[in-house]
Design a protein around this motif. Structure first.
Motif, mmCIF file in Angstrom:
data_model
loop_
_atom_site.group_PDB
_atom_site.id
_atom_site.type_symbol
_atom_site.label_atom_id
_atom_site.label_comp_id
_atom_site.label_asym_id
_atom_site.label_seq_id
_atom_site.Cartn_x
_atom_site.Cartn_y
_atom_site.Cartn_z
ATOM 1 N N ILE A 146 -0.905 -0.620 9.147
ATOM 2 C CA ILE A 146 -1.669 0.302 8.286
ATOM 3 C C ILE A 146 -0.802 0.788 7.134
ATOM 4 O O ILE A 146 -1.232 0.787 5.970
ATOM 5 N N LEU A 147 0.426 1.202 7.431
ATOM 6 C CA LEU A 147 1.332 1.667 6.370
ATOM 7 C C LEU A 147 1.652 0.549 5.378
ATOM 8 O O LEU A 147 1.674 0.778 4.159
ATOM 9 N N THR B 202 -1.735 -0.051 -2.771
ATOM 10 C CA THR B 202 -1.341 0.950 -3.777
ATOM 11 C C THR B 202 -0.524 0.318 -4.902
ATOM 12 O O THR B 202 -0.721 0.659 -6.075
ATOM 13 N N TRP C 253 -0.265 -2.076 4.708
ATOM 14 C CA TRP C 253 -1.482 -2.347 3.952
ATOM 15 C C TRP C 253 -1.663 -1.322 2.833
ATOM 16 O O TRP C 253 -1.971 -1.682 1.701
ATOM 17 N N VAL C 254 -1.461 -0.046 3.142
ATOM 18 C CA VAL C 254 -1.599 1.014 2.129
ATOM 19 C C VAL C 254 -0.598 0.798 1.001
ATOM 20 O O VAL C 254 -0.950 0.900 -0.185
ATOM 21 N N CYS C 255 0.639 0.471 1.337
ATOM 22 C CA CYS C 255 1.664 0.229 0.301
ATOM 23 C C CYS C 255 1.302 -0.973 -0.570
ATOM 24 O O CYS C 255 1.442 -0.915 -1.792
ATOM 25 N N LEU D 67 -7.951 -5.362 6.006
ATOM 26 C CA LEU D 67 -8.297 -4.040 6.521
ATOM 27 C C LEU D 67 -9.214 -4.163 7.740
ATOM 28 O O LEU D 67 -9.044 -3.440 8.723
#
Length: 130
Positions: free
Chosen positions: A117-118, A125, A120-122, A14
């Motif tokens: 970013i997308l 999560t 990393w979020v996936c 991040l």
């Protein structure tokens, strides 16, 4: 007593992504001030910068038109959604080599940062990145 700080993979990744995001924002401002501002003042190019959905969107339109292959942009201009895109041939005519290089660096940094970013979020999560 030794104080050891451990940083997990999610936090480290991040941090790297946020660093890239800051670089992307700086490039956005530079490209907008150096290139797009000049194009907005040009009467021939002023209305050919593409649809501005939100303030500053024309900066992304111009960068996209200068960064993507010209054949792809010309295909976009033949679709019903062509009003969203800026006129790449006209932009090339009114920009310098430096402007086009800055557009490519900005656009690809911006795009790759968004994808990271997308991703990393996936990963966070789903628990694959801890």
């Amino acid at each position: 007593m030794k104080l050891v700080t451990q940083m997990n993979n999610a936090t480290l990744s991040l941090g790297i992504i946020l660093g890239c995001t800051i670089i992307s924002w700086i490039l956005f401002i530079l490209f907008g001030q150096l290139t797009v501002k000049k194009l907005r003042k040009n009467p021939e190019a002023k209305h050919e910068l593409g649809m501005e959905l939100v303030s500053g969107w024309d900066i992304i339109n111009v960068a996209q038109s200068l960064a993507l292959p010209i054949t792809l942009i010309r295909k976009f201009k033949k679709t019903q959604m062509s009003f969203f895109y800026s006129d790449a041939d006209l932009l090339i005519k009114h920009t310098s080599k430096f402007d086009r290089i800055l557009a490519k660096v900005f656009y690809w940094t911006f795009t790759i940062t968004g994808i990271l970013i997308l991703t990393w979020v996936c990963l966070v999560t789903t628990g694959l990145l801890k």
